[in-house]
Design an enzyme around this catalytic site. Structure first.
Site, PDB file in Angstrom:
ATOM      1  N   GLU A 126      -2.875   5.214  -2.572  1.00 11.75           N
ATOM      2  CA  GLU A 126      -2.396   3.876  -2.231  1.00 11.75           C
ATOM      3  C   GLU A 126      -3.478   3.127  -1.459  1.00 11.75           C
ATOM      4  O   GLU A 126      -4.001   3.635  -0.463  1.00 11.75           O
ATOM      5  CB  GLU A 126      -1.164   3.953  -1.329  1.00 11.75           C
ATOM      6  CG  GLU A 126       0.143   4.230  -2.021  1.00 11.75           C
ATOM      7  CD  GLU A 126       1.320   4.012  -1.067  1.00 11.75           C
ATOM      8  OE1 GLU A 126       2.395   3.681  -1.555  1.00 11.75           O
ATOM      9  OE2 GLU A 126       1.163   4.173   0.163  1.00 11.75           O
ATOM     10  N   CYS A 127      -3.817   1.942  -1.892  1.00 12.08           N
ATOM     11  CA  CYS A 127      -4.730   1.049  -1.178  1.00 12.08           C
ATOM     12  C   CYS A 127      -6.035   1.779  -0.837  1.00 12.08           C
ATOM     13  O   CYS A 127      -6.857   2.002  -1.719  1.00 12.08           O
ATOM     14  CB  CYS A 127      -4.058   0.475   0.065  1.00 12.08           C
ATOM     15  SG  CYS A 127      -4.881  -1.012   0.688  1.00 12.08           S
TER      16      CYS A 127
END
Length: 435
Positions: A326-327
């Site tokens: 994520e990210c």
């Protein structure tokens, strides 16, 4: 057990300072306090946890179904004396659309029937502060302003002028905090410097607690609270990606929501932390590896040099183990990451994109997503809600299959996003809950 919300007309008014000071001061008294953050925020809940001694939590009226908000709020109330919810931005700030699901703290106040304590920065004004309070008190009949804490008070005369004007409209002023630059927390590009990186956190909490004790009527503040019934039986916000999940966890990978991790545990999953910055690899007996967001752009050189970590994640994926980023985790899954100085560092190469923190571009907002195929975040067609908050840009898109069809918080299509290749997937999108 009671609860209230600490909010403000805008960001920068002093909500976090007041919240941490009150939490630390009440914890000193022996009260069992649980601090909660409204909206998508990873950093403030870590400070809340450190000040209270209890796990942080987020409540988000946009990304969480109303039933999940109710359940998480009720679960937060178990075995504590007081729940304090800190708002994000201004009290009524959110997105337009579905009533009650704007993401604003006002949604929580109305749904949970909780009073609001308004932190008011009165620098540059005095009696006019009463007009601000009157406006907030009358803006939404479902939201009750129960008290006010004045902040950045210049003098006793200044305090009296503002307090008397606000008292005249029937709302008590329960605190008045003088200007004090020593209680400011250091910041960086995504907000406050993380609690784990603060060099003297206990001393800082001591100063904040002393400030609250000296300038806030803590008994009057606690008395403003309203009941928040405790409850059990919280739904699982997101399906766990595996039975035993290797979770990257250090100052480069710290953006994992407590409610998500606790939901995985309730669903029977085991979470096994490891530290990429300590050159640790995911344990091979895990069946999923989760690389959350954080600050890999600040540690790109160390990550590039962490051979055990890099080879361990590659071997994990080669055996068919699910890997999701994520990210910041998505950035590390790519071929390369360019840091703020323009130096490029080799990353895991499990997906084909490359990212840059040198070529900065702010991406911020609520997101809706629908998975395009089965992956570590769920089956094909799964509808999800979450957010993006990053400054990195994609400099090389690669040729991996997209992971999700993405929309903004109001449902406006933003195209396909993220990437997937075999058991590996990732996106800038932070997951909060299923639709």
């Amino acid at each position: 057990m009671s609860a209230f919300i600490i909010a403000a007309p805008r960001s920068g008014s002093g909500k976090t300072t007041v919240t941490l000071g009150v939490v630390a001061a009440l914890a000193r008294r022996g009260l069992r306090v649980r601090a909660v953050k409204s909206g998508p925020d990873y950093i403030d809940p870590a400070f809340h946890a450190a000040a209270s001694g209890r796990a942080g939590l987020n409540l988000d009226s946009f990304a969480m179904a109303p039933e999940l908000v109710d359940a998480l709020a009720g679960d937060a109330a178990r075995e504590v004396d007081l729940v304090i919810i800190e708002a994000a931005m201004g009290l009524f700030d959110g997105i337009s659309g579905e009533p009650g699901r704007s993401g604003a703290a006002a949604d929580l106040a109305a749904r949970l029937n909780l009073p609001v304590v308004l932190v008011l920065d009165i620098s540059g004004q005095s009696q006019s502060a009463a007009a601000v309070v009157r406006g907030f008190a009358s803006h939404d009949p479902g939201v009750r302003i129960a008290g006010v804490v004045l902040n950045k008070v210049a003098s006793e005369r200044h305090r009296l002028q503002a307090s008397e004007a606000i008292a005249a409209i029937g709302i008590p002023v329960v605190g008045a905090i003088p200007r004090d630059g020593t209680v400011t927390l250091p910041e960086r590009h995504l907000g406050l410097v993380q609690a784990a990186e603060h060099p003297a956190l206990a001393e800082h909490f001591g100063r904040l607690a002393g400030l609250a004790q000296a300038h806030i009527d803590l008994d009057a503040l606690v008395a403003l609270g309203a009941p928040l019934p405790a409850r059990d039986g919280v739904p699982v916000p997101l399906p766990p990606p595996g039975q035993r999940i290797a979770l990257a966890s250090d100052v480069a990978f710290s953006f994992a929501y407590p409610h998500v991790l606790e939901g995985w545990r309730r669903a029977g999953a085991e979470i096994v932390p490891f530290s990429p910055l300590a050159n640790e690899a995911p344990r091979p007996d895990c069946d999923a590896c989760w690389l959350p967001g954080g600050y890999p752009e600040l540690h790109a050189g160390r990550l590039a040099a962490a051979e055990r970590f890099r080879e361990g994640v590659r071997a994990f994926a080669a055996r068919g183990g699910m890997v999701h980023g994520e990210c910041g985790g998505f950035m590390v899954l790519g071929e390369a990451l360019e840091d703020a100085d323009g130096q490029t560092h080799e990353m895991l190469g499990l997906l084909g994109h490359a990212t840059s923190f040198h070529k900065r571009r702010l991406n911020l907002g609520y997101r809706r997503a629908v998975t395009l195929a089965a992956s570590g975040i769920g089956p094909a067609g799964l509808a999800l809600r979450g957010h993006e908050f990053h400054y990195a840009s994609v400099t090389e898109p690669g040729d991996d299959a997209p992971l999700v069809a993405l929309s903004d918080g109001q449902g406006k299509p933003m195209g396909e996003a993220g990437g997937r290749r075999g058991p590996v997937s990732g996106a800038f999108f932070h997951l909060i809950a299923t639709e």
